[in-house]
Design a protein around this motif. Structure first.
Motif, short mmCIF file in Angstrom:
data_model
loop_
_atom_site.label_atom_id
_atom_site.label_comp_id
_atom_site.label_asym_id
_atom_site.label_seq_id
_atom_site.Cartn_x
_atom_site.Cartn_y
_atom_site.Cartn_z
N ASP A 1 72.87 43.47 65.77
CA ASP A 1 73.56 43.40 64.48
C ASP A 1 72.72 44.18 63.48
OD1 ASP A 1 74.95 42.82 62.21
OD2 ASP A 1 74.81 40.64 62.38
N GLY A 2 73.11 45.44 63.21
CA GLY A 2 72.27 46.30 62.38
C GLY A 2 70.99 46.61 63.12
N SER A 3 69.86 46.19 62.56
CA SER A 3 68.57 46.41 63.21
C SER A 3 68.00 45.12 63.79
CB SER A 3 67.57 47.00 62.20
OG SER A 3 67.40 46.12 61.10
N THR A 4 68.80 44.06 63.82
CA THR A 4 68.32 42.78 64.33
C THR A 4 69.02 42.42 65.64
OG1 THR A 4 69.99 41.51 63.09
CG2 THR A 4 67.90 41.97 61.98
N THR A 5 68.39 41.51 66.38
CA THR A 5 68.93 41.02 67.65
C THR A 5 69.20 39.53 67.53
OG1 THR A 5 67.73 42.70 68.92
CG2 THR A 5 68.48 40.76 70.11
N ARG A 6 70.38 39.11 67.94
CA ARG A 6 70.75 37.70 67.90
C ARG A 6 71.70 37.41 69.06
NH1 ARG A 6 75.92 37.92 66.33
NH2 ARG A 6 76.60 39.48 64.79
N SER A 7 72.10 36.15 69.20
CA SER A 7 73.08 35.79 70.22
C SER A 7 74.47 36.25 69.81
CB SER A 7 73.08 34.27 70.44
OG SER A 7 71.84 33.83 70.93
N ILE A 8 75.27 36.59 70.80
CA ILE A 8 76.61 37.08 70.54
C ILE A 8 77.50 35.96 70.01
CG2 ILE A 8 77.57 36.62 72.84
CD1 ILE A 8 78.87 39.42 72.68
N ARG A 9 78.44 36.31 69.14
CA ARG A 9 79.45 35.37 68.66
C ARG A 9 80.73 35.55 69.47
NH1 ARG A 9 77.44 37.18 63.30
NH2 ARG A 9 76.14 35.50 62.47
N ARG A 10 81.59 34.56 69.40
CA ARG A 10 82.80 34.59 70.21
C ARG A 10 83.64 35.83 69.93
NH1 ARG A 10 88.17 33.47 70.10
NH2 ARG A 10 89.07 32.62 72.03
N ARG A 11 83.84 36.17 68.66
CA ARG A 11 84.69 37.32 68.34
C ARG A 11 84.09 38.62 68.87
NH1 ARG A 11 82.46 35.87 63.33
NH2 ARG A 11 81.13 37.47 62.37
N GLU A 12 82.75 38.69 68.89
CA GLU A 12 82.09 39.88 69.42
C GLU A 12 82.22 39.93 70.94
OE1 GLU A 12 78.80 39.93 65.82
OE2 GLU A 12 78.45 38.82 67.68
N LEU A 13 82.15 38.76 71.57
CA LEU A 13 82.33 38.72 73.02
C LEU A 13 83.75 39.14 73.39
CD1 LEU A 13 81.14 38.05 75.77
CD2 LEU A 13 81.84 35.67 75.42
N MET A 14 84.73 38.71 72.61
CA MET A 14 86.11 39.11 72.87
C MET A 14 86.27 40.62 72.71
SD MET A 14 87.75 36.42 73.76
CE MET A 14 89.44 37.00 73.62
N ARG A 15 85.62 41.18 71.70
CA ARG A 15 85.68 42.63 71.49
C ARG A 15 84.98 43.38 72.61
NH1 ARG A 15 82.99 44.92 66.17
NH2 ARG A 15 81.18 45.15 67.52
N LEU A 16 83.88 42.82 73.08
CA LEU A 16 83.14 43.45 74.16
C LEU A 16 83.97 43.52 75.44
CD1 LEU A 16 80.52 44.53 75.44
CD2 LEU A 16 79.77 42.16 75.72
N LEU A 17 84.75 42.48 75.69
CA LEU A 17 85.54 42.42 76.92
C LEU A 17 86.87 43.15 76.80
CD1 LEU A 17 84.86 38.70 77.86
CD2 LEU A 17 83.79 40.74 78.83
N ALA A 18 87.24 43.58 75.58
CA ALA A 18 88.50 44.29 75.40
C ALA A 18 88.38 45.72 75.93
CB ALA A 18 88.87 44.32 73.92
N PRO A 19 89.49 46.34 76.33
CA PRO A 19 89.45 47.72 76.82
C PRO A 19 88.92 48.67 75.75
CG PRO A 19 91.56 46.70 77.31
CD PRO A 19 90.85 45.77 76.38
N THR A 20 88.19 49.68 76.18
CA THR A 20 87.67 50.69 75.26
C THR A 20 88.65 51.86 75.15
OG1 THR A 20 86.45 51.71 77.07
CG2 THR A 20 85.28 50.10 75.72
N ALA A 21 88.39 52.71 74.17
CA ALA A 21 89.29 53.85 73.93
C ALA A 21 89.29 54.81 75.12
CB ALA A 21 88.87 54.59 72.67
N GLU A 22 90.45 55.39 75.38
CA GLU A 22 90.56 56.38 76.44
C GLU A 22 90.05 57.73 75.95
OE1 GLU A 22 94.50 56.60 77.91
OE2 GLU A 22 94.60 54.49 78.48
N ILE A 23 89.47 58.48 76.88
CA ILE A 23 89.01 59.83 76.56
C ILE A 23 90.21 60.77 76.62
CG2 ILE A 23 87.56 61.75 77.29
CD1 ILE A 23 85.89 59.54 76.27
N PRO A 24 90.54 61.46 75.53
CA PRO A 24 91.65 62.42 75.59
C PRO A 24 91.25 63.66 76.37
CG PRO A 24 90.57 62.56 73.47
CD PRO A 24 89.91 61.43 74.20
N GLU A 25 92.22 64.47 76.71
CA GLU A 25 91.93 65.75 77.35
C GLU A 25 91.50 66.74 76.28
OE1 GLU A 25 94.17 69.23 79.96
OE2 GLU A 25 95.08 67.24 79.77
N ILE A 26 90.32 67.31 76.46
CA ILE A 26 89.76 68.23 75.47
C ILE A 26 89.56 69.60 76.12
CG2 ILE A 26 87.78 68.75 73.99
CD1 ILE A 26 87.43 65.80 73.52
#
Length: 320
Positions: free
Chosen positions: A140-165
């Protein structure tokens, strides 16, 4: 996964920024350390945190740069095998895949650790003083802490697809001129076509490029979306339909007069330049690398005999 050359280019970018600004640059994907941390459990927690927050994008740890001053401090040992196993043992089941590279510059040597984060979430063992034995850390910025639920949900969500470049063209112009001392100015332009089905964002600060002659100094480029000398105030480009995107850069280099003249003369002899570029997309799991030879040389002027006046060295290009 970046190649060793691409990893070296990324490390050189951070070194150059630290030297120019007398301060290291850390963000969500880059961590700077003056020396390898002695507390390996703490190091494992910090690595897990930044890798979890990166959401699939590569993370770069650089050991040998003082974040507060930008100075280079060669680590007491550059052998990663003396340190990494003691860190890796604190990860539960899975740890980030790591590639390391030692990069030497005039001021000393640094060690770059490229960490792949495609197997997040990463879990580390705690010190056992509390009831919890395992933790999912989060940066979180420059600090380290335990993950929160909303961050864990975001972490497990699909990431953006790479477009054709598709890379359409690129070019670079080198100029030598006299300020109070000799200076080399390098301007750069590249055009790509982006074919996509979902909207994407190109953040300016994550774009990377380096240009190098066959025998000379690597020129690290800070990428912008506006051509020099326009005001550089475009932090990102967001597109929703297929279109072209332009990348620009302008950078100046100067060392001692002898060094700068040497770089200019090397460029003057160069029939081609090598371009290594990485295009980064917000939320994507990886960057899009491109390596090309700028081998069409035009517009050169005659070299000044005494190197005592401005000199338009040449323009190198590829594509249309």
């Amino acid at each position: 996964m970046r190649s060793k050359r691409q990893l070296e280019a990324a490390i050189l970018l951070e070194i150059e920024h630290a030297k120019q600004h007398r301060k290291g640059r850390e963000d969500s994907f880059v961590e700077l350390k003056r020396q390898f941390p002695d507390d390996k459990r703490k190091a494992a927690r910090q690595i897990a945190a930044i890798c979890n927050a990166a959401r699939g994008e590569d993370v770069l740890w650089i050991v040998g740069i003082d974040e507060s001053t930008g100075q280079i401090h060669t680590p007491e040992s550059t052998d990663i095998q003396d340190w990494w196993p003691g860190v890796a043992k604190y990860f539960e089941d899975v740890r980030p895949d790591m590639t390391h590279l030692v990069v030497s510059v005039d001021e000393g040597a640094v060690v770059g650790l490229l960490l792949e984060t495609d197997r997040a979430p990463y879990v580390v063992r705690t010190d056992g003083r509390g009831q919890a034995q395992l933790e999912v850390p989060w940066r979180d910025g420059s600090t380290t802490r335990s993950i929160r639920r909303r961050e864990l949900m975001r972490l497990l969500a699909p990431t953006a697809e790479i477009p054709e470049i598709e890379f359409l063209s690129a070019g670079a112009t080198a100029e030598y001129y006299i300020d109070s001392d000799p200076v080399i100015r390098l301007t750069f332009h590249a055009k790509v076509f982006v074919d996509l089905s979902n909207a994407v964002t190109f953040p300016r600060h994550r774009q990377r490029a380096i240009i190098q002659s066959a025998t000379g100094e690597p020129f690290v480029l800070n990428i912008d979306f506006a051509p020099f000398p326009q005001t550089r105030d475009i932090p990102a480009v967001h597109i929703e339909t297929p279109t072209t995107v332009n990348f620009y850069a302008m950078t100046t280099y100067s060392g001692t007069p002898e060094e700068t003249i040497g770089w200019a003369e090397d460029l003057g002899r160069s029939e081609e330049l090598r371009l290594d570029m990485e295009i980064s997309i917000s939320g994507a799991e990886r960057t899009v690398p491109w390596t090309a030879r700028l081998d069409s040389r035009t517009g050169e002027e005659e070299k000044p005999a005494a190197m005592d006046r401005s000199w338009r060295i040449a323009t190198w290009s590829i594509g249309t």
